[in-house]
Design a protein around this motif. Sequence first.
Motif, PDB file in Angstrom:
ATOM      1  N   THR A 169     -21.536 -13.781  13.185  1.00  0.00           N
ATOM      2  CA  THR A 169     -20.387 -12.974  13.612  1.00  0.00           C
ATOM      3  C   THR A 169     -19.530 -12.618  12.406  1.00  0.00           C
ATOM      4  OG1 THR A 169     -20.324 -14.041  15.784  1.00  0.00           O
ATOM      5  CG2 THR A 169     -18.313 -12.949  15.033  1.00  0.00           C
ATOM      6  N   CYS A 170     -19.243 -11.337  12.260  1.00  0.00           N
ATOM      7  CA  CYS A 170     -18.271 -10.917  11.246  1.00  0.00           C
ATOM      8  C   CYS A 170     -17.011 -10.432  11.969  1.00  0.00           C
ATOM      9  CB  CYS A 170     -18.836  -9.843  10.328  1.00  0.00           C
ATOM     10  SG  CYS A 170     -19.198  -8.253  11.087  1.00  0.00           S
ATOM     11  N   PHE A 171     -15.964 -10.199  11.213  1.00  0.00           N
ATOM     12  CA  PHE A 171     -14.668  -9.876  11.794  1.00  0.00           C
ATOM     13  C   PHE A 171     -14.141  -8.588  11.162  1.00  0.00           C
ATOM     14  CE2 PHE A 171     -15.343 -14.348  12.273  1.00  0.00           C
ATOM     15  CZ  PHE A 171     -14.888 -14.625  13.555  1.00  0.00           C
ATOM     16  N   LYS A 225      -9.924  -9.716  10.669  1.00  0.00           N
ATOM     17  CA  LYS A 225      -9.035 -10.150  11.743  1.00  0.00           C
ATOM     18  C   LYS A 225      -9.828 -10.918  12.804  1.00  0.00           C
ATOM     19  CE  LYS A 225      -5.682  -7.641   9.938  1.00  0.00           C
ATOM     20  NZ  LYS A 225      -4.519  -8.252   9.260  1.00  0.00           N
ATOM     21  N   VAL A 226      -9.350 -12.105  13.164  1.00  0.00           N
ATOM     22  CA  VAL A 226     -10.070 -12.929  14.140  1.00  0.00           C
ATOM     23  C   VAL A 226     -10.079 -12.293  15.523  1.00  0.00           C
ATOM     24  CG1 VAL A 226      -9.658 -15.074  12.869  1.00  0.00           C
ATOM     25  CG2 VAL A 226      -7.979 -14.299  14.586  1.00  0.00           C
ATOM     26  N   ASP A 227      -9.220 -11.313  15.760  1.00  0.00           N
ATOM     27  CA  ASP A 227      -9.183 -10.627  17.055  1.00  0.00           C
ATOM     28  C   ASP A 227     -10.349  -9.658  17.236  1.00  0.00           C
ATOM     29  OD1 ASP A 227      -6.802 -11.915  17.631  1.00  0.00           O
ATOM     30  OD2 ASP A 227      -5.569 -10.275  16.860  1.00  0.00           O
ATOM     31  N   PRO A 249     -14.083  -9.853  16.552  1.00  0.00           N
ATOM     32  CA  PRO A 249     -15.397 -10.389  16.181  1.00  0.00           C
ATOM     33  C   PRO A 249     -16.526  -9.495  16.697  1.00  0.00           C
ATOM     34  CG  PRO A 249     -14.578 -11.532  18.117  1.00  0.00           C
ATOM     35  CD  PRO A 249     -13.504 -10.527  17.732  1.00  0.00           C
ATOM     36  N   TYR A 296     -17.284 -12.290   6.938  1.00  0.00           N
ATOM     37  CA  TYR A 296     -17.872 -13.467   7.565  1.00  0.00           C
ATOM     38  C   TYR A 296     -17.037 -14.683   7.174  1.00  0.00           C
ATOM     39  CZ  TYR A 296     -21.891 -10.459   8.415  1.00  0.00           C
ATOM     40  OH  TYR A 296     -22.713  -9.433   8.832  1.00  0.00           O
ATOM     41  N   HIS A 297     -16.201 -15.146   8.099  1.00  0.00           N
ATOM     42  CA  HIS A 297     -15.364 -16.307   7.815  1.00  0.00           C
ATOM     43  C   HIS A 297     -16.219 -17.574   7.754  1.00  0.00           C
ATOM     44  CE1 HIS A 297     -12.043 -13.729   8.060  1.00  0.00           C
ATOM     45  NE2 HIS A 297     -11.688 -13.892   9.315  1.00  0.00           N
TER      46      HIS A 297
END
Length: 300
Positions: free
Chosen positions: A101-103, A107-109, A111, A133-134
Amino acid sequence: MVMNFPELSVPFYSRARHYMRPGPGHFLMYIFGRFRVVRSFMVWIYRQSPATPLPTFGPAFVEDVEVDGAVREIRQHGFFSGLQLSNEVVEQLRTFSSFATCFGDGKVDFPFRYADKPFAEQQATRTFRLGKYHHALRTCPALQALASDPKLLAIARAYFGCEPVLLGARLWWSFAGPADPREQMAAGQGYHYDIDGYRGLTFFFYLTDVESSNGPHVYIRGSHVNKPLKHLVSMYKGRSDAQIDKFYGRERQVILCGPAGFGFAEDTFGFHKGLSPENSDRLMVQVRYGLHDYGTGRND
């Protein structure tokens, strides 16, 4: 095109508070670590203190390179562009980028998986410039192995004159499409320099083919040791293309293009930027080393 920098209008105390978050040591480094005499003295201090070498795991992923020659290039010009990843690790990192999953814009909102980007933008009612990619370093074995590659460590060790410390490793997409100057600067696509420590070295590798229209990285040759005083004393590290052209001249602008797997080492205290991709998305990986970890790579 003239770029405006709205961050310049942010009050001094607000910017100072941001750089205090990792601790007072980071703030002092950020203020004084931009001056050559301080940087040289602190490097000397670190060289007097023995440090535990970073461990290496498995086979080398970076093809053979002459370390002393690479270090001479970095010291003189600020970068070395003779690195190449093995096909094996390129494929492993690309596979990770497909399934992880990238963002959107970090922003984490927002994904999404890379293949689902059009749908994610439709749902978010916005266009993404980046896909980050966190915590990729924690979850991607190939990235962990790359961050401990013996060739990268050897180059960093020789450049520092002491044992390097891993600061972080990142993987991200830069998406093709139009962008205004504010969006470019927010995405790292405007000229800036980094202060990760009193000395730092970053390795970049393209995971997609990058030509002039695919968002190549740009470096200003020699700017790691040569900056005007007004660029050093400002809290803001970004500069417009016109300002960079005026002081350094376009002949010192190095545009780094290459196929998937092409890489380069860079002292990011020099001015650099990534151009905004026009025709296709760019996937890149970055590994950073320094003298001390101030904890600024928490999302790596």
